[in-house]
Motif scaffolding. Structure first.
Motif, short mmCIF file in Angstrom:
data_model
loop_
_atom_site.label_atom_id
_atom_site.label_comp_id
_atom_site.label_asym_id
_atom_site.label_seq_id
_atom_site.Cartn_x
_atom_site.Cartn_y
_atom_site.Cartn_z
N ILE A 198 42.85 35.57 22.60
CA ILE A 198 41.39 35.40 22.69
C ILE A 198 40.91 35.69 24.11
CG2 ILE A 198 41.34 33.71 20.83
CD1 ILE A 198 41.16 31.52 22.96
N TYR A 199 41.84 35.84 25.08
CA TYR A 199 41.45 36.09 26.46
C TYR A 199 41.27 37.57 26.77
CZ TYR A 199 44.03 31.64 26.43
OH TYR A 199 44.52 30.42 26.12
N GLU A 200 41.83 38.43 25.94
CA GLU A 200 41.95 39.85 26.29
C GLU A 200 40.60 40.47 26.65
OE1 GLU A 200 43.45 44.10 24.34
OE2 GLU A 200 43.27 42.30 23.09
N ASP A 201 39.61 40.30 25.82
CA ASP A 201 38.32 40.95 26.04
C ASP A 201 37.67 40.44 27.32
OD1 ASP A 201 36.23 42.69 25.39
OD2 ASP A 201 35.08 41.07 24.47
N HIS A 202 37.72 39.13 27.56
CA HIS A 202 37.10 38.55 28.75
C HIS A 202 37.83 38.97 30.01
CE1 HIS A 202 34.57 36.19 26.14
NE2 HIS A 202 35.62 35.58 25.59
N ILE A 203 39.15 38.98 29.97
CA ILE A 203 39.93 39.35 31.16
C ILE A 203 39.69 40.82 31.50
CG2 ILE A 203 42.30 39.86 31.86
CD1 ILE A 203 43.12 37.16 30.97
N ASN A 204 39.66 41.68 30.50
CA ASN A 204 39.41 43.10 30.76
C ASN A 204 38.02 43.31 31.37
OD1 ASN A 204 41.90 43.86 29.80
ND2 ASN A 204 41.18 44.32 27.74
N ASP A 205 37.05 42.56 30.89
CA ASP A 205 35.71 42.67 31.44
C ASP A 205 35.68 42.20 32.90
OD1 ASP A 205 32.76 43.02 31.15
OD2 ASP A 205 32.76 40.85 31.49
N LEU A 206 36.36 41.09 33.20
CA LEU A 206 36.38 40.59 34.57
C LEU A 206 37.15 41.53 35.50
CD1 LEU A 206 35.61 38.35 36.53
CD2 LEU A 206 37.67 37.11 35.84
N ILE A 207 38.25 42.11 35.02
CA ILE A 207 39.01 43.06 35.83
C ILE A 207 38.13 44.24 36.22
CG2 ILE A 207 40.86 44.77 35.74
CD1 ILE A 207 42.55 42.76 34.25
N HIS A 208 37.38 44.75 35.26
CA HIS A 208 36.48 45.88 35.54
C HIS A 208 35.47 45.50 36.61
CE1 HIS A 208 33.98 49.40 34.86
NE2 HIS A 208 32.94 48.60 34.73
N ARG A 209 34.95 44.30 36.57
CA ARG A 209 33.93 43.88 37.53
C ARG A 209 34.51 43.67 38.92
NH1 ARG A 209 31.06 38.98 34.44
NH2 ARG A 209 29.95 38.83 36.44
N VAL A 210 35.65 43.01 39.02
CA VAL A 210 36.21 42.75 40.36
C VAL A 210 36.76 44.03 40.98
CG1 VAL A 210 36.71 40.34 39.81
CG2 VAL A 210 38.48 42.07 39.46
N GLN A 211 37.25 44.96 40.16
CA GLN A 211 37.73 46.22 40.71
C GLN A 211 36.58 47.07 41.23
OE1 GLN A 211 40.59 47.20 41.46
NE2 GLN A 211 42.15 46.31 40.16
N SER A 212 35.51 47.14 40.47
CA SER A 212 34.38 47.96 40.89
C SER A 212 33.70 47.40 42.13
CB SER A 212 33.36 48.07 39.74
OG SER A 212 32.88 46.78 39.37
N ALA A 213 33.79 46.09 42.35
CA ALA A 213 33.18 45.46 43.52
C ALA A 213 34.12 45.39 44.71
CB ALA A 213 32.69 44.06 43.16
N GLY A 214 35.39 45.78 44.53
CA GLY A 214 36.36 45.74 45.62
C GLY A 214 36.82 44.34 45.96
N ILE A 215 36.68 43.40 45.04
CA ILE A 215 37.03 42.00 45.33
C ILE A 215 38.55 41.81 45.38
CG2 ILE A 215 36.78 39.63 44.49
CD1 ILE A 215 34.13 40.38 43.31
N VAL A 216 39.30 42.62 44.66
CA VAL A 216 40.76 42.46 44.66
C VAL A 216 41.31 42.64 46.07
CG1 VAL A 216 42.94 43.35 43.77
CG2 VAL A 216 40.97 43.15 42.25
N GLU A 217 40.86 43.68 46.77
CA GLU A 217 41.33 43.90 48.14
C GLU A 217 40.87 42.78 49.06
OE1 GLU A 217 43.45 46.15 49.27
OE2 GLU A 217 43.67 46.76 47.17
N TYR A 218 39.68 42.27 48.82
CA TYR A 218 39.20 41.13 49.62
C TYR A 218 40.09 39.92 49.40
CZ TYR A 218 36.40 37.07 50.87
OH TYR A 218 35.98 35.87 51.38
N TRP A 219 40.45 39.66 48.15
CA TRP A 219 41.32 38.52 47.84
C TRP A 219 42.69 38.69 48.51
CZ3 TRP A 219 39.80 38.29 41.99
CH2 TRP A 219 38.68 37.46 41.84
N LYS A 220 43.20 39.91 48.56
CA LYS A 220 44.48 40.14 49.22
C LYS A 220 44.42 39.79 50.70
CE LYS A 220 46.36 43.80 46.24
NZ LYS A 220 46.82 45.20 46.20
N GLN A 221 43.40 40.29 51.39
CA GLN A 221 43.27 40.00 52.82
C GLN A 221 43.01 38.52 53.06
OE1 GLN A 221 43.97 42.17 55.17
NE2 GLN A 221 44.34 43.76 53.62
#
Length: 595
Positions: free
Chosen positions: A494-517
């Motif tokens: 039941i998480y698949e759709d929500h997680i995919n949507d959130l991944i798309h949003r954080v990737q497009s905003a560059g938040i993943v790299e921010y979280w790494k730093q």
């Protein structure tokens, strides 16, 4: 026998009582086809009469339906289930839907239960158990009820004219996600807060999962108590997720296509997979002299020595009418001294040509000795580095030991046809704990595998080092393409759709790299990354006996050579003397003795 697939087109202008409801659903979110399920026993009585008259293709099946819909038809599908009121027959339809719509839990399901008023809690439990959360029921008098998954009030009556029949589930009312972290920096890190003494967590994957549960009102539940420093490899967590021990791991694994075993999210991170090797170190002071006596230097000396030796040898017989000394061609100490800028005796002083030659020799010696001294002083102040390991062939021929984590063996099974094949017999696989201890040890004689995010920690650690210990080279990539990393979930999650949507949003905003730093900065703050240089660097120090190693070796070699030549000369003179004695008469011998 498999049911027959029947696409039914609208052939009449009349509309059924169901068409307005389906049109409203299609208006909210388009569906390209309709899947109609009705029990074989029930359909014989004609209770589904007229339900196939829709302006969309209709696939009509019964409880015997059993094939992989996702692999054959569009996932944007509306499911209509004509229920009978017989619990066994209705369960057959649910089970047919469950096995055929594998990993398609975002489809909308419309139940036709016109004999019943408000749906019961049992219907909600069946739908939730099978992970169908987008469910609506048409009851008596065409009243429509929408399922509110996991909410205190399971069913909510809706009116198509006022609100959509199906909406995206956003609130899961604190439903538990059973999980475990891998504790692999910087993905997930468990540490103890120095002020409160409580265990806390950080990491760029943990931050993503934390944001996911915040947005959808989930709650963490640890599968077992968390132990600080207990690192779990990704294959173990992957298998624990697929077999249902946990719902989702706070970790990443290689992307795979969905199957009956489980589903994998969109690509959360793309990283390169390197073998981190020791950085080339400064050579010792003793080796500086080996660098100085390079091939180019020796060639220059030989060329000019040959030129001036020939000239010096020719001055005697041509200008001064002296006998030619052929030994000067082999070893002329005057030319050697002059070329090196040392003092030497000048001969043939009465000829202008000899003076010009000696002046040229003086100038050449001055230039060469100056350049040599300047170059030597530069190398002694800042010594050059040894050869850097930059490809797999050099790594194979080096004394460096290469370590991989045991879990990575799974992903190396099909890559040995690549350049890494050169060192496949030298790979040492270690268990997770031992492997990380070796990698954190900063041993200059070891190499290890690391993804880009793991290399970021090593690079951050040696950021302030005078001489960094490790490096990555472009030609030392385990695979040439990027590693696709995603989150693993159980099948029909039941998480698949929500997680995919959130991944798309954080990737497009560059938040993943921010979280790494941000994670790297937090690791420095809590002391998990120490930037203190464990190898103090001394730019210059006083000379020691060992720093002149090659000088001593060269000096001893020439002493030995001179001793050997001295013995050879004694032997030659001895043989010459004996030969003369044999060839002379006794009278000549007496004369020779008198002489």
């Amino acid at each position: 026998m498999w049911p027959i697939l029947v696409p039914v087109l609208l052939l009449f202008n009349e509309t059924s009582w169901l068409n307005p409801i389906l049109s409203s659903i299609n208006k909210d979110r388009r569906h390209e086809s309709v899947l109609l399920l009705q029990h074989s026993q029930h359909s014989q009585h004609g209770n589904a009469s007229g339900l196939e008259r829709f302006p969309w293709p209709v696939f009509s099946f019964n409880e015997q339906m059993d094939f992989y819909v996702r692999g054959s038809y569009n996932s944007e599908m509306l499911v209509l289930i004509w229920q009978t009121g017989n619990s066994d027959w209705d369960l057959d339809l649910w089970q047919a839907l469950d096995r055929s719509l594998l990993n398609m839990r975002k489809v909308r399901v419309l139940l036709l239960r016109k004999w019943q008023g408000i749906p019961t809690a049992d219907v909600a439990k069946v739908a939730e158990h099978l992970c169908f959360l987008h469910v609506a029921v048409i009851g008596q008098e065409n009243r429509i009820y929408r399922l509110q998954p996991y909410a205190p009030q399971r069913w909510l009556e809706v009116h198509p004219t006022d609100s959509p029949i199906f909406i995206k589930v956003r609130n899961y009312f604190g439903r538990y996600i059973v999980t475990l972290p891998d504790q692999f920096p910087p993905r997930s890190i468990v540490y103890r807060n120095s002020k409160t003494g409580k265990l806390q967590m950080t990491g760029y994957v943990y931050k993503f999962v934390l944001e996911f549960i915040r947005m959808h009102n989930f709650t963490f539940r640890w599968q077992r108590p968390i132990v600080q420093g207990e690192r779990m490899n990704l294959i173990l967590l992957r298998n624990m997720t697929l077999n249902g021990t946990i719902n989702m791991a706070i970790s990443l694994c290689g992307f795979e296509t969905p199957s009956e075993l489980g589903v994998f999210s969109y690509i959360y991170d793309m990283e390169d997979w390197y073998i981190v090797v020791p950085r080339a170190r400064e050579i010792s002071i003793a080796d500086v002299y080996v660098v100085m006596v390079s091939g180019h230097f020796l060639i220059v000396l030989v060329i000019f020595y040959s030129i001036f030796t020939i000239l010096d040898t020719c001055f005697g017989p041509l200008l001064l009418k002296q006998r030619i000394d052929w030994s000067n061609l082999m070893l002329n100490e005057r030319m050697i001294s002059g070329i090196m800028g040392q003092s030497f005796n000048m001969r043939a002083r009465n000829t202008i040509s000899s003076k010009v030659t000696n002046a040229s020799l003086f100038l050449l010696g001055l230039v060469l000795s100056t350049l040599y001294a300047a170059h030597l002083k530069t190398l002694l102040t800042k010594r050059p580095a040894s050869q850097q390991i930059s490809n797999f062939k050099q790594l194979r021929d080096s004394p460096v030991t290469v370590f991989f984590e045991e879990a990575e063996r799974f992903y190396l099974q099909n890559v040995f046809d690549r350049p890494i094949n050169y060192i496949k017999d030298q790979l040492n696989f270690k268990e997770t704990v031992e492997y990380n201890a070796l990698r954190n040890g900063l041993n200059k004689s070891t190499a290890f595998s690391a993804l880009t995010s793991e290399w970021m920690i090593v690079a951050k650690r040696q950021e302030l080092f005078k001489q960094p210990i490790f490096t990555v080279q472009p030609n030392l990539r385990v695979i040439q393409t990027s590693v696709l990393l995603s989150l693993v979930m159980q099948s029909n999650s039941i998480y698949e759709d929500h997680i995919n949507d959130l991944i798309h949003r954080v990737q497009s905003a560059g938040i993943v790299e921010y979280w790494k730093q941000q994670t790297l900065r937090e690791m420095i703050t809590i002391g998990l990354i120490s930037q203190k240089d464990p190898f103090p660097y001394v730019a210059f120090r006083e000379f020691k006996v060992g720093d002149l190693l090659w000088i001593w070796i060269l000096w001893a070699s020439f002493l030995f050579m001179s001793f050997v030549l001295f013995l050879c000369e004694l032997l030659v003179n001895f043989f010459i003397y004996q030969t003369l004695i044999r060839n002379k008469t006794p009278h000549s011998t007496d004369s020779l003795i008198k002489d």
